[in-house]
Scaffold this motif. Structure first.
Motif, PDB file in Angstrom:
ATOM      1  N   VAL A 161       2.307 -29.136   8.879  1.00 38.05           N
ATOM      2  CA  VAL A 161       3.732 -28.791   8.817  1.00 38.05           C
ATOM      3  C   VAL A 161       4.283 -28.860  10.235  1.00 38.05           C
ATOM      4  O   VAL A 161       3.706 -28.284  11.156  1.00 38.05           O
ATOM      5  N   SER A 162       5.378 -29.580  10.413  1.00 35.31           N
ATOM      6  CA  SER A 162       5.990 -29.709  11.741  1.00 35.31           C
ATOM      7  C   SER A 162       6.559 -28.371  12.195  1.00 35.31           C
ATOM      8  O   SER A 162       6.833 -27.485  11.385  1.00 35.31           O
ATOM      9  N   SER A 163       6.778 -28.239  13.511  1.00 37.24           N
ATOM     10  CA  SER A 163       7.304 -26.978  14.043  1.00 37.24           C
ATOM     11  C   SER A 163       8.649 -26.625  13.400  1.00 37.24           C
ATOM     12  O   SER A 163       8.911 -25.478  13.095  1.00 37.24           O
ATOM     13  N   HIS A 164       9.501 -27.595  13.188  1.00 38.44           N
ATOM     14  CA  HIS A 164      10.760 -27.433  12.458  1.00 38.44           C
ATOM     15  C   HIS A 164      10.789 -28.563  11.430  1.00 38.44           C
ATOM     16  O   HIS A 164      11.296 -29.647  11.716  1.00 38.44           O
ATOM     17  N   HIS A 165      10.205 -28.331  10.267  1.00 41.98           N
ATOM     18  CA  HIS A 165       9.924 -29.382   9.296  1.00 41.98           C
ATOM     19  C   HIS A 165      11.158 -29.788   8.479  1.00 41.98           C
ATOM     20  O   HIS A 165      11.507 -30.958   8.417  1.00 41.98           O
ATOM     21  N   CYS A 166      11.795 -28.817   7.831  1.00 47.57           N
ATOM     22  CA  CYS A 166      12.960 -29.143   7.001  1.00 47.57           C
ATOM     23  C   CYS A 166      13.856 -27.917   6.885  1.00 47.57           C
ATOM     24  O   CYS A 166      13.518 -26.838   7.355  1.00 47.57           O
ATOM     25  N   GLU A 167      15.007 -28.134   6.248  1.00 46.31           N
ATOM     26  CA  GLU A 167      15.887 -27.013   5.978  1.00 46.31           C
ATOM     27  C   GLU A 167      16.332 -27.074   4.525  1.00 46.31           C
ATOM     28  O   GLU A 167      16.415 -28.152   3.934  1.00 46.31           O
ATOM     29  N   VAL A 168      16.569 -25.896   3.949  1.00 39.58           N
ATOM     30  CA  VAL A 168      17.031 -25.766   2.573  1.00 39.58           C
ATOM     31  C   VAL A 168      18.458 -25.262   2.645  1.00 39.58           C
ATOM     32  O   VAL A 168      18.734 -24.230   3.256  1.00 39.58           O
ATOM     33  N   LEU A 169      19.364 -26.033   2.053  1.00 34.17           N
ATOM     34  CA  LEU A 169      20.780 -25.671   2.076  1.00 34.17           C
ATOM     35  C   LEU A 169      21.216 -25.297   0.665  1.00 34.17           C
ATOM     36  O   LEU A 169      20.977 -26.055  -0.287  1.00 34.17           O
ATOM     37  N   LEU A 170      21.843 -24.132   0.506  1.00 38.03           N
ATOM     38  CA  LEU A 170      22.391 -23.713  -0.783  1.00 38.03           C
ATOM     39  C   LEU A 170      23.871 -24.059  -0.791  1.00 38.03           C
ATOM     40  O   LEU A 170      24.638 -23.541   0.025  1.00 38.03           O
ATOM     41  N   GLY A 202       4.026 -32.009   4.616  1.00 39.70           N
ATOM     42  CA  GLY A 202       2.698 -32.334   5.130  1.00 39.70           C
ATOM     43  C   GLY A 202       1.704 -32.220   3.995  1.00 39.70           C
ATOM     44  O   GLY A 202       1.829 -32.887   2.979  1.00 39.70           O
ATOM     45  N   GLN A 203       0.744 -31.298   4.112  1.00 38.69           N
ATOM     46  CA  GLN A 203      -0.252 -31.094   3.056  1.00 38.69           C
ATOM     47  C   GLN A 203       0.045 -29.857   2.211  1.00 38.69           C
ATOM     48  O   GLN A 203      -0.722 -29.512   1.328  1.00 38.69           O
ATOM     49  N   ILE A 204       1.134 -29.178   2.494  1.00 35.71           N
ATOM     50  CA  ILE A 204       1.468 -27.934   1.800  1.00 35.71           C
ATOM     51  C   ILE A 204       2.440 -28.222   0.655  1.00 35.71           C
ATOM     52  O   ILE A 204       3.452 -28.884   0.835  1.00 35.71           O
ATOM     53  N   GLU A 205       2.100 -27.680  -0.526  1.00 32.03           N
ATOM     54  CA  GLU A 205       2.966 -27.845  -1.685  1.00 32.03           C
ATOM     55  C   GLU A 205       3.616 -26.518  -2.051  1.00 32.03           C
ATOM     56  O   GLU A 205       2.974 -25.467  -2.004  1.00 32.03           O
ATOM     57  N   LEU A 206       4.904 -26.594  -2.429  1.00 29.98           N
ATOM     58  CA  LEU A 206       5.668 -25.438  -2.858  1.00 29.98           C
ATOM     59  C   LEU A 206       6.420 -25.827  -4.128  1.00 29.98           C
ATOM     60  O   LEU A 206       6.739 -27.004  -4.327  1.00 29.98           O
ATOM     61  N   ARG A 207       6.719 -24.852  -4.973  1.00 25.44           N
ATOM     62  CA  ARG A 207       7.528 -25.141  -6.157  1.00 25.44           C
ATOM     63  C   ARG A 207       8.758 -24.249  -6.084  1.00 25.44           C
ATOM     64  O   ARG A 207       8.676 -23.092  -5.679  1.00 25.44           O
TER      65      ARG A 207
END
Length: 178
Positions: free
Chosen positions: A40-49, A86-91
């Motif tokens: 996972v990158s240091s600042h990988h992504c952002e989630v916007l609502l 990266g290698q981490i999965e989330l739902r």
């Protein structure tokens, strides 16, 4: 309330509720949701609502952001879909509302981890050398690194030698006149 639930071994069950309009996800502590994992990158992504829509935006991560196995730079995420960093999965899960269509989206089959990692430059195998492949740094003749010529150094040395000879000549002339 909508939340991201980690599915990957060693972190399974850990979750983060999406309470604010912008949630940053990454490996370092200054993210809203920290995932301390090397892929996972240091600042990988952002989630916007945005209203009822959840938008995922990749922040130029090294190993990419994927939704149900497809690489994205920016895309909507629906309840039941799997987000991979990266290698981490989330739902994405919702405790109150059913997923789109009343049932959760199917979870795709897991892909091997090596497909998520950035391609690393590898060394040269002996059989490749036997086949005539030349690694970087070898010239067209197959010789090792060639010495670079430096014209500036050559000019400075030449001018220095000429000045030395002139000064030596002037000194000899001065001493012979005395």
């Amino acid at each position: 309330m909508v939340k991201l639930v980690l599915l990957s071994a060693g972190m399974a069950g850990r979750s983060h509720e999406l309470k604010v309009d912008r949630t940053t996800i990454g490996r370092v502590e200054d993210n809203t949701f920290q995932i301390p994992e090397p892929s996972v990158s240091s600042h990988h992504c952002e989630v916007l609502l945005k209203g009822n829509e959840i938008l995922i935006k990749d922040l130029n991560s090294t190993n990419g952001t994927f939704i149900n196995g497809e690489k994205i730079t920016e895309a909507p995420l629906k309840v039941g879909q799997v987000l991979r960093l990266g290698q981490i999965e989330l739902r994405i899960e919702s405790g109150s509302a059913p997923a789109v269509g009343g049932t959760p989206a199917p979870i795709p089959a897991k892909k091997p981890a090596e497909t998520t990692m950035m391609a690393m430059q590898r060394g040269v195998k002996l059989d490749e050398l036997d086949q005539g492949m030349k690694p970087a740094g070898f010239d067209a003749a197959g010789k090792g690194f060639s010495k670079k010529t430096n014209k500036v150094n050559r000019i400075v040395v030449t001018v220095g030698v000429i000045l030395g000879v002139v000064i030596l000549g002037l000194l000899l002339y001065a001493f012979t006149r005395v």
